[in-house]
Design a protein around this motif. Structure first.
Motif, PDB file in Angstrom:
ATOM      1  N   LEU A  55       1.231  -9.488 -31.805  1.00 52.47           N
ATOM      2  CA  LEU A  55       1.083 -10.102 -30.492  1.00 52.47           C
ATOM      3  C   LEU A  55       0.590  -9.065 -29.489  1.00 52.47           C
ATOM      4  CD1 LEU A  55       4.245 -12.379 -30.141  1.00 52.47           C
ATOM      5  CD2 LEU A  55       1.933 -13.014 -30.828  1.00 52.47           C
ATOM      6  N   PRO A  56      -0.210  -9.484 -28.503  1.00 51.44           N
ATOM      7  CA  PRO A  56      -0.685  -8.523 -27.499  1.00 51.44           C
ATOM      8  C   PRO A  56       0.472  -7.968 -26.688  1.00 51.44           C
ATOM      9  CG  PRO A  56      -1.242 -10.779 -26.868  1.00 51.44           C
ATOM     10  CD  PRO A  56      -0.722 -10.848 -28.266  1.00 51.44           C
ATOM     11  N   ASP A 170       7.391 -14.596 -25.727  1.00 50.27           N
ATOM     12  CA  ASP A 170       6.579 -14.507 -26.942  1.00 50.27           C
ATOM     13  C   ASP A 170       5.666 -15.702 -27.130  1.00 50.27           C
ATOM     14  OD1 ASP A 170       7.547 -12.029 -27.596  1.00 50.27           O
ATOM     15  OD2 ASP A 170       9.058 -12.751 -29.004  1.00 50.27           O
ATOM     16  N   ASP A 171       6.067 -16.882 -26.654  1.00 54.31           N
ATOM     17  CA  ASP A 171       5.181 -18.044 -26.749  1.00 54.31           C
ATOM     18  C   ASP A 171       3.932 -17.845 -25.886  1.00 54.31           C
ATOM     19  OD1 ASP A 171       6.809 -19.425 -28.513  1.00 54.31           O
ATOM     20  OD2 ASP A 171       7.915 -20.448 -26.926  1.00 54.31           O
ATOM     21  N   VAL A 172       4.107 -17.246 -24.719  1.00 59.81           N
ATOM     22  CA  VAL A 172       2.953 -16.955 -23.859  1.00 59.81           C
ATOM     23  C   VAL A 172       2.056 -15.921 -24.528  1.00 59.81           C
ATOM     24  CG1 VAL A 172       2.237 -15.981 -21.638  1.00 59.81           C
ATOM     25  CG2 VAL A 172       4.165 -17.573 -21.744  1.00 59.81           C
ATOM     26  N   ARG A 173       2.648 -14.906 -25.114  1.00 57.14           N
ATOM     27  CA  ARG A 173       1.865 -13.882 -25.801  1.00 57.14           C
ATOM     28  C   ARG A 173       1.074 -14.490 -26.964  1.00 57.14           C
ATOM     29  NH1 ARG A 173       6.103  -9.652 -27.584  1.00 57.14           N
ATOM     30  NH2 ARG A 173       4.287  -8.361 -28.137  1.00 57.14           N
ATOM     31  N   LEU A 174       1.704 -15.402 -27.690  1.00 56.55           N
ATOM     32  CA  LEU A 174       1.031 -16.049 -28.813  1.00 56.55           C
ATOM     33  C   LEU A 174      -0.150 -16.884 -28.328  1.00 56.55           C
ATOM     34  CD1 LEU A 174       1.232 -16.525 -31.909  1.00 56.55           C
ATOM     35  CD2 LEU A 174       2.568 -18.579 -31.397  1.00 56.55           C
ATOM     36  N   ALA A 175       0.047 -17.631 -27.250  1.00 57.50           N
ATOM     37  CA  ALA A 175      -1.044 -18.433 -26.684  1.00 57.50           C
ATOM     38  C   ALA A 175      -2.165 -17.540 -26.182  1.00 57.50           C
ATOM     39  CB  ALA A 175      -0.513 -19.306 -25.550  1.00 57.50           C
ATOM     40  N   ALA A 176      -1.801 -16.425 -25.541  1.00 50.63           N
ATOM     41  CA  ALA A 176      -2.808 -15.497 -25.038  1.00 50.63           C
ATOM     42  C   ALA A 176      -3.635 -14.922 -26.182  1.00 50.63           C
ATOM     43  CB  ALA A 176      -2.129 -14.380 -24.250  1.00 50.63           C
ATOM     44  N   LYS A 177      -2.969 -14.559 -27.257  1.00 52.30           N
ATOM     45  CA  LYS A 177      -3.695 -14.022 -28.412  1.00 52.30           C
ATOM     46  C   LYS A 177      -4.708 -15.029 -28.946  1.00 52.30           C
ATOM     47  CE  LYS A 177      -3.068 -12.139 -33.065  1.00 52.30           C
ATOM     48  NZ  LYS A 177      -2.098 -11.756 -34.120  1.00 52.30           N
ATOM     49  N   ALA A 178      -4.295 -16.287 -29.022  1.00 50.44           N
ATOM     50  CA  ALA A 178      -5.195 -17.329 -29.516  1.00 50.44           C
ATOM     51  C   ALA A 178      -6.419 -17.499 -28.626  1.00 50.44           C
ATOM     52  CB  ALA A 178      -4.435 -18.652 -29.629  1.00 50.44           C
ATOM     53  N   CYS A 179      -6.309 -17.084 -27.366  1.00 50.88           N
ATOM     54  CA  CYS A 179      -7.428 -17.183 -26.422  1.00 50.88           C
ATOM     55  C   CYS A 179      -8.215 -15.881 -26.327  1.00 50.88           C
ATOM     56  CB  CYS A 179      -6.909 -17.581 -25.044  1.00 50.88           C
ATOM     57  SG  CYS A 179      -6.154 -19.222 -24.976  1.00 50.88           S
ATOM     58  N   GLY A 180      -7.949 -14.937 -27.220  1.00 48.19           N
ATOM     59  CA  GLY A 180      -8.719 -13.696 -27.254  1.00 48.19           C
ATOM     60  C   GLY A 180      -8.207 -12.596 -26.344  1.00 48.19           C
ATOM     61  N   VAL A 181      -7.004 -12.756 -25.788  1.00 44.90           N
ATOM     62  CA  VAL A 181      -6.432 -11.748 -24.884  1.00 44.90           C
ATOM     63  C   VAL A 181      -5.905 -10.565 -25.691  1.00 44.90           C
ATOM     64  CG1 VAL A 181      -4.534 -11.301 -23.272  1.00 44.90           C
ATOM     65  CG2 VAL A 181      -5.869 -13.424 -23.092  1.00 44.90           C
ATOM     66  N   LYS A 182      -6.214  -9.360 -25.242  1.00 43.32           N
ATOM     67  CA  LYS A 182      -5.797  -8.142 -25.926  1.00 43.32           C
ATOM     68  C   LYS A 182      -4.512  -7.547 -25.352  1.00 43.32           C
ATOM     69  CE  LYS A 182      -9.393  -8.231 -28.615  1.00 43.32           C
ATOM     70  NZ  LYS A 182      -9.212  -8.606 -30.040  1.00 43.32           N
ATOM     71  N   ALA A 183      -4.219  -7.821 -24.085  1.00 46.97           N
ATOM     72  CA  ALA A 183      -2.988  -7.319 -23.456  1.00 46.97           C
ATOM     73  C   ALA A 183      -2.674  -8.167 -22.237  1.00 46.97           C
ATOM     74  CB  ALA A 183      -3.130  -5.855 -23.046  1.00 46.97           C
ATOM     75  N   LEU A 184      -1.378  -8.309 -21.958  1.00 51.43           N
ATOM     76  CA  LEU A 184      -0.916  -8.999 -20.748  1.00 51.43           C
ATOM     77  C   LEU A 184      -0.485  -7.927 -19.760  1.00 51.43           C
ATOM     78  CD1 LEU A 184      -0.155 -10.851 -23.398  1.00 51.43           C
ATOM     79  CD2 LEU A 184       0.851 -12.315 -21.662  1.00 51.43           C
ATOM     80  N   ILE A 185      -1.076  -7.946 -18.588  1.00 46.14           N
ATOM     81  CA  ILE A 185      -0.872  -6.886 -17.606  1.00 46.14           C
ATOM     82  C   ILE A 185       0.011  -7.395 -16.470  1.00 46.14           C
ATOM     83  CG2 ILE A 185      -2.000  -5.227 -16.094  1.00 46.14           C
ATOM     84  CD1 ILE A 185      -2.734  -4.946 -19.085  1.00 46.14           C
ATOM     85  N   THR A 186       1.158  -6.756 -16.306  1.00 45.40           N
ATOM     86  CA  THR A 186       1.987  -7.050 -15.143  1.00 45.40           C
ATOM     87  C   THR A 186       1.743  -5.923 -14.123  1.00 45.40           C
ATOM     88  OG1 THR A 186       3.933  -6.066 -16.226  1.00 45.40           O
ATOM     89  CG2 THR A 186       3.625  -8.452 -16.429  1.00 45.40           C
ATOM     90  N   TRP A 187       2.779  -5.321 -13.560  1.00 45.62           N
ATOM     91  CA  TRP A 187       2.527  -4.291 -12.561  1.00 45.62           C
ATOM     92  C   TRP A 187       3.737  -3.380 -12.406  1.00 45.62           C
ATOM     93  CZ3 TRP A 187       2.851  -9.502 -11.710  1.00 45.62           C
ATOM     94  CH2 TRP A 187       3.974  -9.965 -11.016  1.00 45.62           C
ATOM     95  N   THR A 188       3.471  -2.206 -11.842  1.00 49.18           N
ATOM     96  CA  THR A 188       4.540  -1.263 -11.527  1.00 49.18           C
ATOM     97  C   THR A 188       5.045  -1.502 -10.112  1.00 49.18           C
ATOM     98  OG1 THR A 188       3.281   0.351 -12.867  1.00 49.18           O
ATOM     99  CG2 THR A 188       5.229   1.157 -11.701  1.00 49.18           C
TER     100      THR A 188
END
Length: 249
Positions: A55-56, A170-188
Motif C-alpha cells: 500500500l502507498p 487502509d481502505d483509503v490507501r487501497l483505493a488510492a493505489k488502485a487509482c495510481g497514487v504512489k503516496a498519501l501526503i499529509t502535513w507537519t
C-alpha cells in the motif's frame, strides 16, 4: 485447507507483516501466549495483512539530511495574482493539491504556475469528502475521478494524493493505489490562517508545510518562507525527495 492456506500466506508475507505490526504500534503477543484459534478470525487477520502489503505510504514528514522544507498548497479556490508572481519570480518549488472544480473557472492561473514556475499538480479528490466515510465506489469516484480530470487539464497523471482533512485508513490507501497514487501526503504544520493567525512553529529539515488558496495565502506563504529561512531551510520539490527517501519507487 484453511491452515495450509494461512501457512502459505505467512511465508509469503514474512517480515513485511511483522514490520507493519510493529510500525503501527500494535503489541506483539507475549512469550508463551496462546495462539488465536484457527477459523474466521485468523482468516480475517491474514486477509488484512495481505491487503497492507504494497500500500502507498502516508507521509507527514520526509526523512532527509538536506536542509529543505516542502511547500504544499490545497484546494485552489482563490486565485491571487500576487501569490502567483511570488511563486514564479522566486522559483519556489510547490506541490498543488487541487480540486478540479476550483481550477475550471481560471485554468490558466494554474497552467502558468506549472509552465513558468516550479509547481506540480497533485490530487485532492473531486469534492473534498472525508474518504474514510465512503464506500469503495465512492472512494474510486473521488480519487480516480479527480486524477482523470486533472490529467486531462494539465497533461500529467497526479501521483500524490492529499486526503481531505488528513483522514486516511487502509481502505483509503487501497483505493488510492488502485487509482495510481504512489503516496498519501499529509502535513507537519498548517500555516493557514483560519480566523486567527496561528503561531509560527520551528521548522525542521523534511517538514511538510500546508497552505490553502484562501484570501490570506499571500501573508501565510510569507510566514512559511520566513520560518524556513530562519531555520536555514530552502523549499524543495517533494517527489524527488520522496524517491530519495525510498518512500516512492
Amino acid at each position: 485447507m484453511l491452515l495450509a492456506a494461512l501457512a502459505s500466506l505467512s511465508l509469503a508475507l514474512g517480515a513485511v507483516g511483522t514490520a507493519d505490526a510493529v510500525g503501527s504500534g500494535e503489541a506483539a503477543p507475549a512469550a508463551g501466549a496462546a495462539a488465536p484459534a484457527a477459523g474466521s478470525d485468523s482468516a480475517a487477520a491474514a486477509a488484512s495483512a495481505a491487503r497492507k502489503v504494497g500500500l502507498p505510504p502516508v507521509v507527514s514528514h520526509v526523512p532527509t539530511a538536506e536542509k529543505v522544507v516542502f511547500i504544499t498548497l490545497d484546494d485552489g479556490w482563490v486565485h491571487d495574482p500576487a501569490v502567483a508572481r511570488t511563486l514564479v519570480d522566486q522559483r519556489i518549488p510547490v506541490s498543488l493539491f487541487l480540486l478540479p472544480g476550483a481550477t475550471s473557472y481560471d485554468t490558466q492561473y494554474f497552467t502558468d504556475l506549472v509552465d513558468q514556475g516550479r509547481a506540480t499538480v497533485e490530487n485532492h479528490t473531486v469534492n473534498h469528502p472525508d474518504l474514510t466515510t465512503l464506500d469503495a465506489a465512492g472512494k474510486d469516484a473521488e480519487v480516480c475521478g479527480a486524477g482523470e480530470q486533472l490529467a486531462a487539464t494539465f497533461g500529467r497523471d497526479p501521483k500524490l494524493l492529499r486526503p481531505p482533512y488528513g483522514a486516511v485508513n487502509d481502505d483509503v490507501r487501497l483505493a488510492a493505489k488502485a487509482c495510481g497514487v504512489k503516496a498519501l501526503i499529509t502535513w507537519t504544520y498548517d500555516f493557514t490562517t483560519w480566523g486567527e493567525t496561528p503561531a509560527t512553529p520551528q521548522l525542521h529539515a523534511g517538514d511538510i508545510v500546508l497552505l490553502h488558496f484562501t484570501p490570506t495565502l499571500g501573508a501565510d506563504l510569507k510566514r512559511a518562507l520566513d520560518a524556513a529561512k530562519a531555520a536555514g531551510l530552502k523549499p524543495a520539490a517533494l517527489m524527488p525527495h520522496l524517491k530519495s527517501a525510498g518512500l516512492v519507487q
